[in-house]
Design an enzyme around this catalytic site. Structure first.
Site, short mmCIF file in Angstrom:
data_model
loop_
_atom_site.label_atom_id
_atom_site.label_comp_id
_atom_site.label_asym_id
_atom_site.label_seq_id
_atom_site.Cartn_x
_atom_site.Cartn_y
_atom_site.Cartn_z
N HIS A 1 -0.13 10.76 -2.59
CA HIS A 1 -1.46 10.22 -1.79
C HIS A 1 -2.74 11.27 -2.41
O HIS A 1 -3.72 10.56 -2.68
CB HIS A 1 -1.24 10.43 -0.48
CG HIS A 1 -2.54 10.04 0.26
ND1 HIS A 1 -3.24 8.77 0.10
CD2 HIS A 1 -3.09 10.78 1.38
CE1 HIS A 1 -4.47 8.91 0.93
NE2 HIS A 1 -4.29 10.02 1.68
N HIS B 1 0.74 -0.94 0.08
CA HIS B 1 -0.06 0.00 0.15
C HIS B 1 0.93 1.21 -0.08
O HIS B 1 1.58 1.66 0.91
CB HIS B 1 -0.86 -0.10 1.31
CG HIS B 1 -1.93 1.05 1.20
ND1 HIS B 1 -1.89 1.74 2.46
CD2 HIS B 1 -2.82 1.31 0.65
CE1 HIS B 1 -3.03 2.52 2.26
NE2 HIS B 1 -3.51 2.35 1.15
#
Length: 349
Positions: free
Chosen positions: A73, A31
């Site tokens: 992100h 991740h």
């Protein structure tokens, strides 16, 4: 993805060599890289995740002013770079409404790639990962092309296939507010890089229309992300909670190959008992890739926290073992090394 305590891979659909781990093991999806050990979405985080045994690495993709895909992100940069301290870019500070939320800061789409490359990455959640702050200022923002080149270099080094799991961030906002079509950019980039639908790649998004367009225009494997709250920004009448019903899953299967749900949809956050979602999704031919397995207290429910504050390790093994028992096809994790070890332990190796 959002910062919540919960966490996908159908290897039969992937035209790749067998994963390094035992047959039947879930895919291990890094991740944002090994983000428990390095600032997320840096080449260092991706390389470490591969070295630790990840089957896939996950870059979140945003776009520069000159239409280059880069990994952050969010398109707002102050949380993950040193841009707020760079006087030369003060004039680029903006306020924008993104997916219904007013956001102030500096945005990737207002920077050329050359400008963006002068910034340096920093740890996004220092309270939970203070050790990662020692790497602040060391790494540039990577392009998607650089990530692909890294993966290919590591494949040559290790002799094993390493998959890509890009997420398109806010494509509806980018199209409507900025006039930038991320579907076009993604497909162009994949073509230019020679990445075929038969390669180990999943493309994921929280938005429905983006995935439907990708499904119409390509044969890449697609994953519908499912948030614990609200609904897709491009489908205001739809709720994510409706997607996990049998009828909702049947509809998803018309355009997606898998789902990436919040782990709370797969196992109860309090009792750690399984729900029916994995079985229901597999009945529709959908793979299940929950998110996110993390070990720090700051990402765990109160019942699984230990003393020591948000950065201390909690009772993560209980949560992760329950996740493995759910039968999901793979998992997103920030802590690749620990998850590899747990899977090997469960296998008795």
């Amino acid at each position: 993805m959002v910062r919540l305590f919960f966490v996908s891979a159908f290897a039969a659909l992937l035209m790749v060599s067998a994963p390094a781990m035992a047959t039947g093991d879930p895919l291990i999806i890094a991740h944002r890289g090994a983000s428990g050990d390095r600032p997320e979405h840096t080449l260092a985080a991706y390389e470490l995740a591969i070295d630790q045994g990840a089957d896939f690495i996950e870059p979140d993709l945003v776009v520069t002013k000159d239409l280059e895909l880069v990994s952050r992100h969010e398109n707002e940069l102050s949380g993950t770079t040193d841009v707020a301290g760079r006087e030369e870019f003060e004039h680029l500070r903006r306020e924008k409404t993104i997916d219904g939320q007013r956001v102030a800061g500096w945005f990737a789409e207002d920077f050329t790639l050359e400008e963006l490359r002068t910034l340096r990455a920093k740890e996004r959640v220092p309270a939970s990962r203070p050790a990662n702050t020692r790497f602040n200022g060391l790494y540039q923002v990577p392009t998607f092309e650089e990530i692909v080149k890294l993966v290919r270099a590591k494949e040559a080094e290790t002799g094993r296939k390493i998959g890509l799991y890009p997420e398109l961030k806010h494509p509806n906002f980018m199209l409507e507010a900025e006039g930038i079509d991320m579907v076009d950019l993604m497909l162009r980039e994949l073509r230019n890089l020679g990445i075929e639908p038969s390669d180990p790649i999943f493309i994921q998004c929280f938005e429905v229309g983006t995935l439907r367009r990708l499904n119409q225009r390509s044969d890449y494997k697609l994953v519908q992300l499912i948030h614990p709250e609200g609904g897709p920004v491009d489908e205001p009448e739809m709720r994510y909670a409706e997607m996990i019903t049998p009828s909702g899953l049947a509809e998803l299967a018309t355009y997606a190959d898998g789902i990436g749900p919040w782990l709370g949809y797969v196992i109860d956050p309090q009792t750690l008992e399984q729900t029916s979602l994995v079985a229901d999704a597999k009945a529709q031919g959908l793979a299940v890739h929950p998110w996110t397995l993390r070990k720090e207290n700051g990402f765990l429910p109160e019942s699984l926290q230990n003393e020591g504050g948000p950065s201390a390790d909690g009772k993560w093994r209980m949560l992760w073992a329950a996740a493995l028992a759910s039968g999901a096809d793979g998992f997103f994790t920030d802590n690749v090394k620990e998850f590899v070890a747990l899977v090997e332990q469960e296998d008795g190796r």
